[in-house]
Design an enzyme around this catalytic site. Structure first.
Site, mmCIF file in Angstrom:
data_model
loop_
_atom_site.group_PDB
_atom_site.id
_atom_site.type_symbol
_atom_site.label_atom_id
_atom_site.label_comp_id
_atom_site.label_asym_id
_atom_site.label_seq_id
_atom_site.Cartn_x
_atom_site.Cartn_y
_atom_site.Cartn_z
ATOM 1 N N TYR A 170 -6.302 31.642 35.279
ATOM 2 C CA TYR A 170 -5.219 32.368 34.616
ATOM 3 C C TYR A 170 -4.667 33.464 35.531
ATOM 4 O O TYR A 170 -3.455 33.594 35.710
ATOM 5 C CB TYR A 170 -5.723 32.966 33.305
ATOM 6 C CG TYR A 170 -4.643 33.636 32.478
ATOM 7 C CD1 TYR A 170 -3.705 32.863 31.792
ATOM 8 C CD2 TYR A 170 -4.562 35.021 32.372
ATOM 9 C CE1 TYR A 170 -2.712 33.464 31.024
ATOM 10 C CE2 TYR A 170 -3.579 35.631 31.613
ATOM 11 C CZ TYR A 170 -2.653 34.849 30.940
ATOM 12 O OH TYR A 170 -1.667 35.448 30.196
ATOM 13 N N SER A 184 0.929 38.905 33.149
ATOM 14 C CA SER A 184 -0.276 39.543 32.614
ATOM 15 C C SER A 184 -0.833 40.533 33.617
ATOM 16 O O SER A 184 -0.753 40.316 34.836
ATOM 17 C CB SER A 184 -1.334 38.487 32.295
ATOM 18 O OG SER A 184 -2.595 39.087 32.023
#
Length: 246
Positions: A157, A144
């Protein structure tokens, strides 16, 4: 006409929905036998139906990838049944809590790391011997942009994906002289359940679909793909290397 992945074995984690589901289906359409790993039995069965409709085949593995012993048993079972693995797609992940770091409970932190990082480390440990039995093994892990942006309130995350990127790059360097090619794929904003949780006010119709992202992942899994240790960005289509901070 022979399909490009005929006779190849592909393991996909998080295969019951979203990008994992779409990637598993795309690989099956290209001729691979799919080893589909996910927690959700119903989603796996839907995938199996879709693959069969396309004339493909799959082995369903209802497993939480944080079950590290379960991943070890899966590796042993694949060795016994196939003797090799040609493609590994590490897609499974969790969003983790959206909160300032000081407000995050330790369990939530550990749970995010367990799924996004430690499970992929165990996948590497258990699947590398099988991948080394392939003449053109390919491994792709989903990352990501949050990893490099260090986005506020997305700490667990972002940190887990940044660590995953380093893990995958180390593995790519370790296997650079073998037929195994190891890369990272950044899908960016895609119309998934996870994205809807993190960005509830976003119009999903403005986002590309998992099937579109899967179409871009497929080339990284082909024997013809030669790059390793790269960051492949879906939005720009660029294949990028890593550099020290400027």
């Amino acid at each position: 006409m022979t399909k490009p992945l005929a006779s190849r074995i592909a393991l996909v984690t998080g295969a019951s929905r979203g990008i994992g589901y779409a990637t598993a289906l795309a690989l099956a359409k290209a001729g691979a036998h799919i080893v589909a790993v996910a927690r959700t039995q119903g989603g796996l069965e839907e995938l199996d139906d879709a693959i069969r409709t396309e004339g493909g085949s799959a082995t369903l593995v209802p497993l939480n990838i944080t079950d590290l012993d379960g991943l070890s048993r899966l590796g042993a079972a694949l060795h016994e049944r196939h003797g090799k693995l040609d493609i590994l797609v590490g897609n499974a992940g969790v969003a983790g809590p959206s909160s300032p770091l000081g407000h995050i409970e330790l369990k939530a932190w550990n749970d995010t790391m367990a799924t996004n990082l430690t499970a992929n480390f165990q996948l590497i440990r258990c699947m590398e011997p099988l991948l080394q039995q392939s003449d053109a093994a390919r491994a792709v892990f989903l990352t990501s942009g949050t990893a490099s942006k260090a986005s506020a309130y997305r700490g667990p995350y972002a940190v887990s994906k940044a660590a995953l990127e380093t893990l995958v790059r180390v593995w790519a360097n370790e296997t650079a002289t073998t037929p195994l090619r190891v890369n990272l794929f950044n899908p960016g904003p895609i119309r998934t359940h996870m994205r809807a949780i993190v960005m509830p006010g976003e119009d999903p119709e403005t986002l590309d679909t998992p099937a579109q992202a899967a179409k871009a992942i497929l080339p990284l899994c082909l024997p013809s793909w030669t790059e390793t240790g790269k960051f492949v960005d879906y939005k720009t289509g660029k294949v990028m290397g890593f550099h020290p901070p400027a």
